[in-house]
Design an enzyme around this catalytic site. Structure first.
Site, short mmCIF file in Angstrom:
data_model
loop_
_atom_site.label_atom_id
_atom_site.label_comp_id
_atom_site.label_asym_id
_atom_site.label_seq_id
_atom_site.Cartn_x
_atom_site.Cartn_y
_atom_site.Cartn_z
CG HIS A 125 -1.87 1.18 1.20
ND1 HIS A 125 -3.11 1.13 0.60
CD2 HIS A 125 -1.72 2.44 1.66
CE1 HIS A 125 -3.69 2.31 0.71
NE2 HIS A 125 -2.87 3.12 1.35
CB CYS A 126 2.02 3.40 -2.67
SG CYS A 126 3.04 4.84 -2.96
#
Ligand SMILES: [Zn+2]
Ligand SMILES: [Zn+2]
EC number: 2.3.1.225
Length: 267
Positions: A125-126
């Site tokens: 998850h960026c």
């Protein structure tokens, strides 16, 4: 939609990225950098190319950030009866049910607590995108990193061209302080983008995800094998990642490896 939804973390982070991108570009254009010198000489090709690349990197960023990273459907597909779904999964793989959204997770999928969904071939998850990087947007994410690095390195060179050190330092700082701060910021972002691009190219070349790389000891389908069961050699890994060829589910690929291992042991 509730008014506060407009101030969601996703909106804030995307607005921040856009403002920072155009802010840095403006600083480079307003100082006495090579960009300015080209403009004054009437050579517009290079400044326009630079602007075009900045715009391209921003559009790629927004595309990766806003697109579906490969969420697993929470609704059962009407055209695929349940028996057919289970028949497609080779024996030996026990697919897990997600304990948060209760879907049957395909191999390599993982639940993201930020997105509150299960994501196919979950990578990470960026927080800079405020989106997951998964099966659907990972190729575009790598393309974004490559273009962003080109833009950052070009910007770094342009900022350096305008620094023109001179004494007294007080006067220099007053006239070039903002450009120097931009130079430091661009150096930092170039380093981060360079490291990220290198690590993702390495992962893609070996058909591994960030999550699998850092947690292989915790992942059941990897623990059952001595080496990465999805690695099919550099060319096939790259062809599959960027072109989707050869197609086929991860479950099939995983089972194929078992058959190959069995036959090589028999020989
Ligand atoms: Zn889930
Ligand atoms: Zn996520």
């Amino acid at each position: 939609m509730a008014p506060w939804a407009l101030l969601s973390p996703g909106v804030l982070v995307r607005t921040g990225h856009t403002v920072l991108t155009w802010g840095i570009t403006l600083v480079l254009f307003l100082h006495d950098t090579e960009l300015r010198q080209w403009e004054e000489q009437g050579e517009l090709l290079l400044p326009l190319t630079f602007l075009f690349l900045v715009l391209g990197s921003l559009l790629l960023y927004l595309a990766v950030s806003l697109m579906d990273p490969g969420y697993v459907n929470t609704q059962p597909q009407p055209q695929e009866p349940k028996e057919e779904q289970t028949a497609m999964v080779p024996q030996g793989i026990a697919l897990r049910r997600c304990r948060y959204c209760l879907v049957l997770q395909p191999l390599r999928a993982r639940h993201c607590r930020d997105c509150r969904r299960c994501v196919r071939r979950y990578d990470h998850h960026c927080p800079w995108m405020e989106n997951c990087v998964g099966e659907r947007n990972h190729p575009l994410f790598v393309a974004y990193l490559a273009l962003q690095l080109v833009v950052l390195l070009w910007g770094l060179y342009l900022a350096w061209s305008g620094l023109q050190f001179f004494q007294p330092w007080g006067l220099w700082l007053r006239t070039r302080g903002l450009l120097f701060a931009t130079f430091l910021l661009l150096s930092f972002f170039s380093l981060v983008a360079g490291l990220l691009l290198a690590s993702h190219l390495y992962l893609v070349a070996s058909n591994t995800t960030t999550w699998e790389f850092i947690s292989s000891h915790r992942i059941a389908y990897l623990r059952q094998r001595p080496s990465n069961p999805f690695n099919r050699g550099l060319t096939r890994n790259l062809a599959h990642f960027f072109c989707g060829w050869p197609s086929g589910s991860w479950e099939t690929l995983w089972a194929e490896e078992e058959v190959e291992e069995g036959s090589s042991q028999a020989v």
